[in-house]
Design a protein around this motif. Structure first.
Motif, short mmCIF file in Angstrom:
data_model
loop_
_atom_site.label_atom_id
_atom_site.label_comp_id
_atom_site.label_asym_id
_atom_site.label_seq_id
_atom_site.Cartn_x
_atom_site.Cartn_y
_atom_site.Cartn_z
N THR A 192 0.82 -1.21 0.00
CA THR A 192 0.00 0.00 0.00
C THR A 192 0.86 1.26 0.00
O THR A 192 0.83 2.06 -0.92
N VAL A 193 1.67 1.42 1.04
CA VAL A 193 2.47 2.63 1.17
C VAL A 193 3.52 2.72 0.06
O VAL A 193 3.81 3.78 -0.44
N TYR A 194 4.09 1.57 -0.31
CA TYR A 194 5.15 1.58 -1.30
C TYR A 194 4.71 0.89 -2.58
O TYR A 194 5.49 0.23 -3.25
N GLY A 195 3.45 1.06 -2.92
CA GLY A 195 2.91 0.41 -4.10
C GLY A 195 3.53 0.90 -5.39
O GLY A 195 3.40 0.25 -6.43
N ASP A 196 4.22 2.05 -5.37
CA ASP A 196 4.85 2.59 -6.58
C ASP A 196 6.29 2.12 -6.73
O ASP A 196 6.94 2.44 -7.71
N LEU A 197 6.83 1.38 -5.77
CA LEU A 197 8.19 0.90 -5.84
C LEU A 197 8.23 -0.60 -6.06
O LEU A 197 7.32 -1.32 -5.67
N ASP A 198 9.32 -1.04 -6.68
CA ASP A 198 9.61 -2.47 -6.68
C ASP A 198 10.21 -2.79 -5.32
O ASP A 198 11.02 -2.02 -4.79
N VAL A 199 9.84 -3.91 -4.74
CA VAL A 199 10.27 -4.23 -3.38
C VAL A 199 11.13 -5.49 -3.39
O VAL A 199 10.75 -6.52 -3.96
N SER A 200 12.30 -5.40 -2.77
CA SER A 200 13.17 -6.55 -2.55
C SER A 200 13.33 -6.76 -1.06
O SER A 200 13.35 -5.80 -0.29
N VAL A 201 13.46 -8.02 -0.66
CA VAL A 201 13.54 -8.35 0.77
C VAL A 201 14.77 -9.21 1.02
O VAL A 201 14.98 -10.21 0.32
N LEU A 202 15.57 -8.83 2.02
CA LEU A 202 16.65 -9.67 2.51
C LEU A 202 16.12 -10.42 3.72
O LEU A 202 15.96 -9.84 4.79
N ASP A 203 15.84 -11.69 3.54
CA ASP A 203 15.21 -12.47 4.61
C ASP A 203 16.12 -13.58 5.14
O ASP A 203 15.65 -14.54 5.72
N GLU A 204 17.43 -13.41 4.92
CA GLU A 204 18.40 -14.35 5.48
C GLU A 204 19.50 -13.55 6.18
O GLU A 204 19.85 -12.45 5.74
N LEU A 205 20.06 -14.09 7.24
CA LEU A 205 21.18 -13.45 7.92
C LEU A 205 22.49 -14.04 7.40
O LEU A 205 22.58 -15.25 7.17
N PRO A 206 23.52 -13.21 7.23
CA PRO A 206 24.82 -13.73 6.79
C PRO A 206 25.41 -14.67 7.84
O PRO A 206 25.03 -14.60 9.03
N PRO A 207 26.33 -15.54 7.45
CA PRO A 207 26.96 -16.43 8.42
C PRO A 207 27.74 -15.64 9.47
O PRO A 207 28.25 -14.56 9.19
N GLY A 208 27.81 -16.18 10.68
CA GLY A 208 28.58 -15.53 11.74
C GLY A 208 27.75 -14.71 12.69
O GLY A 208 28.24 -14.30 13.75
N ARG A 209 26.49 -14.41 12.35
CA ARG A 209 25.64 -13.66 13.26
C ARG A 209 25.14 -14.57 14.37
O ARG A 209 24.68 -15.68 14.11
N THR A 210 25.24 -14.10 15.61
CA THR A 210 24.82 -14.93 16.75
C THR A 210 23.46 -14.47 17.25
O THR A 210 23.12 -13.29 17.17
N PRO A 211 22.65 -15.40 17.77
CA PRO A 211 21.34 -15.01 18.31
C PRO A 211 21.50 -14.12 19.53
O PRO A 211 22.51 -14.18 20.25
N ILE A 212 20.51 -13.29 19.77
CA ILE A 212 20.53 -12.34 20.89
C ILE A 212 19.47 -12.76 21.90
O ILE A 212 18.29 -12.90 21.55
#
Length: 756
Positions: A493-513
């Motif tokens: 809705t808000v960004y209906g005029d843009l193409d949207v890409s999503v980064l839905d993975e974390l790079p290796p080495g990130r630790t849980p908090i």
């Protein structure tokens, strides 16, 4: 109700201004269906015409009531008809008091017979109210709600919802939910579903007055009817009722099924208007803007990827492929990149910037704060060290890639040198803050712009940066990034005029908090002990406060106050720094540099560190007065830790008595680290905010639709907008709908469509 005369066409009005007092916009008298000259009635009333009729044309709305209504956003008849009920009381199935069983939770509707009040021990006040219907009497008691004595006066008709108790042989409710239905003259509402509107005792707006004004407006509109610009075939396809019927049934529904059908139609209308504006905007931009076509992956990008100690995640590879496809054409990229905290957006941004450089152009990265701009500069400098680009004028045919920082804290000499390099094209990638928007900044050939944390920039600011790179009408490709995950419905809705890409993975080495909600002095003492232990084991900690200096009006810990308390108490003997927005730039840079270099053990700061700070050795985040922060902000703060190989912790310290909403926020953060899941919770708690203005919580362009609950209608509106608007970007086949969209857009920022 007559519209303005053709010689004086009704216009949309900016927010906050009164509806026009156009001659001919009469709603009183017997000639309600005729214009001022008494000629025959015209076509049905459009929303534009209803918006041009001031609400004080209605009986009973004088100057004082008009001012009160303006305070809740009602200035025109359109505003009044879309001042929707907040809930309903179903009097078709109400139980008489005599049938209210002890222990049951029910709604009773009755008249107030008596009200009394007395003070209890400890200063609290008890208000007792007796209500009665034809079958019996019930008592309601309210603890520490003294204002109920003024609200529940004798003779008023009220609806009480609560649990029925037996107190000394009498039926009683304790602290029930109350809706005031009328002032005793509400017999005509018996056996009906009664709409309950948001009320304001101080402004003198009560629900039955609103209901009466709405009914009068409906009656006076009935002579001409209300126009419905949505094609019949589309309404039939979606099984939606007509607009006029929906506007009646949302206020006076014959049944709850009719109310639901009315809501569906009006929700669809709201979302369709938004989608049509966005669709128009996108097609207009694509038709009139010309960008620079780039070749995709080249030597620079390949060299960067070879030097990385890890491979890109699948999500990063997918998004960089999207960007390569976008910039390979002359249609300027207009892409939103959203990714959770730590998902690797900086590397994707650098990929886009290097594509510009390897094609002989410049790239720019704009950040909202100096701290974040400098963080990006240092991160890019490390990644780009040793990279050369072709230069036939240099011996050997190449030169080092040049990275330039331009911010408000740059010295006069640094600034002059940077401006010369940018204008000459000697600076390949420019990182900066709002300073990039100044008129003195001129690029030789800017072809890719990356705007980080885009929600912190206004539309005009983003547009100004793009326009600074115009070269023979060619404008740069635009990538806007946010680390604040956006729910799917909001993005559509808000960004209906843009193409949207999503980064839905974390790079290796990130630790849980590990996130913990800390309550009370005992838990707080344990927390500080753990923080000190982490520091003594070689790690570093952030301590975030909501304020810079102590405030008498807020019971919240300030950064300066906490800095002193920690140095003298839990963190005594450790190196504790202080960082906030009022410090001179030189001092901020020095403090951040010392923390980055490990010369400070803990950093007490305001939310100036909310985004972009990347220090792998920092493993502890303490947020004080966490109940005063929103979900998105707390999630961003939490993301400052967990950036290395060590286990990390986030402590959310709340005040003694957080609000129910704050409890929901802190519970959600304690239970989940999924930014997209938290965004859905945040949207549910906060509301949609405005879509075309500053996008803050509060006033909303969507009065009835919920982005959190109406995914079906968001998708339907988007599909309909695509079908209704021709490929050349107009609504010529639907002139009434085109006029409504023009009116809708004119009520917002008038330059929005040209600038975004």
């Amino acid at each position: 109700m007559s519209p303005p005369q053709p010689s004086q066409p009704a216009q949309g009005r900016p927010p906050g201004t009164a509806a026009s007092e156009t001659p001919g916009a009469q709603v009183s008298g017997a000639t309600v269906g005729s214009d001022a000259s008494g000629s025959a009635t015209k076509g049905p009333l459009t929303l534009r015409e209803l918006d041009a009729i001031s609400v004080d044309r209605l009986n009973g709305v004088g100057p004082h009531r008009r001012k009160s209504l303006a305070g809740v956003g009602v200035e025109s008849v359109f505003d009044l008809l879309t001042y929707y009920p907040r809930r309903y009381v179903d009097r078709t199935a109400q139980a008489p008091i005599s049938e209210a069983a002890i222990g049951s939770e029910i709604t009773v509707v009755a008249d107030v017979h008596s009200v009394s009040s007395r003070r209890l021990r400890g200063g609290r006040r008890l208000v007792s109210v007796d209500v009665a219907d034809a079958s019996g009497v019930l008592s309601a008691v309210f603890f520490n709600q003294a204002w109920r004595e003024r609200q529940l006066t004798e003779g008023r008709t009220v609806a009480l919802f609560g649990k029925v108790e037996n107190y000394r042989g009498r039926k009683q409710m304790t602290n029930p939910v109350v809706d005031v239905l009328g002032d005793g003259s509400t017999a005509d509402r018996t056996g009906k579903i009664v709409a309950i509107y948001a009320q304001s005792e101080t402004a003198g707006i009560v629900t039955w007055d609103v209901a009466n004004w709405v009914a009068e407006a409906q009656r006076r509109c009935s002579a001409r009817g209300i126009a419905d610009p949505v094609p019949d075939w589309l309404l039939g396809q979606l099984e939606l009722v007509g607009r006029a019927q929906a506007l009646v049934d949302i206020h006076e529904p014959p049944s709850m099924a009719d109310r639901s059908a009315a809501r569906d139609r009006l929700v669809f209308d709201e979302l369709l208007r938004v989608q049509l504006v966005l669709r128009n905007q996108r097609l207009a931009r694509e038709a009139h803007e010309l960008g620079i076509a780039h070749e995709g992956v080249g030597n620079l990008v390949e060299e960067l990827h070879r030097r990385l100690p890890y491979t890109l995640t699948g999500a990063q590879q997918r998004v960089t492929a999207d960007i390569d496809a976008d910039v390979s054409t002359q249609r300027p990229m207009h892409r939103l990149l959203q990714g959770d905290v730590g998902s690797g957006k900086t590397l994707v941004a650098l990929h886009a910037l290097l594509v510009a450089v390897q094609n002989g152009h410049q790239g720019a990265l704009m950040a909202p704060t100096e701290v974040l701009a400098e963080q990006h500069y240092f991160a890019l400098r490390d990644l780009l060290a040793g990279l050369d680009i072709p230069d036939e004028a240099r011996l050997g045919g190449k030169r080092p890639l040049r990275l330039c920082l331009l911010s408000g804290s740059s010295s006069a000499t640094q600034r002059r040198e940077a401006l010369v390099q940018v204008a000459a094209g000697a600076a390949d990638i420019v990182v900066g803050t709002h300073a990039l928007l100044e008129e003195s900044v001129s690029f030789k050939s800017l072809s890719v712009v990356v705007v980080d944390e885009q929600h912190r920039f206004g539309v005009s600011q983003r547009a100004r940066l793009r326009e600074s790179g115009r070269d023979d009408r060619r404008i740069p490709h635009l990538l806007v990034m946010t680390a604040t995950p956006i729910p799917r419905t909001a993005a559509m809705t808000v960004y209906g005029d843009l193409d949207v890409s999503v980064l839905d993975e974390l790079p290796p080495g990130r630790t849980p908090i590990e996130t913990q909600w800390v309550r009370g002095p005992l838990e707080t003492d344990v927390m500080w002990s753990r923080v000190r232990g982490e520091i003594e084991s070689g790690r570093q900690a952030y301590v975030v406060c909501p304020l810079i200096t102590e405030s008498e009006s807020l019971d919240a810990r300030s950064a300066e106050q906490m800095h002193g308390e920690l140095e003298a108490g839990p963190l005594a003997g450790l190196r504790v720094g202080l960082l906030h927005g009022r410090l001179p730039s030189v001092e901020k840079d020095s403090t951040m540099g010392r923390f980055r270099d490990g010369k400070l053990d803990a950093l007490v700061a305001t939310t100036v560190i909310e985004v972009g700070i990347d220090i792998p050795n920092a493993t502890v985040m303490v947020v004080l007065s966490a109940d005063r922060f929103g979900i998105a902000q707390l999630h961003q703060l939490r993301g400052r830790v967990g950036r290395g190989s060590h286990a990390s912790s986030c402590y959310l310290v709340s005040d003694d008595d957080p609000t129910p909403t704050a409890v929901q926020r802190l519970t959600a953060l304690s239970e989940s680290s999924d930014g997209f899941k938290l965004a859905e919770v945040d949207l549910e708690l906060r509301g949609e905010g405005t879509l075309f203005d500053e996008r803050q919580s509060g006033r909303s362009d969507l009065k009835l639709a919920s982005l959190a609950r109406d995914l079906k209608w968001v998708q339907a509106a988007r599909d309909a907008a695509t079908e209704l608007i021709a490929a050349d970007g107009d609504l010529d086949a639907h002139p009434a709908l085109a006029d409504e969209i023009d009116w809708f857009a004119s009520r917002r920022d008038p330059d929005y469509l040209q600038r975004s």
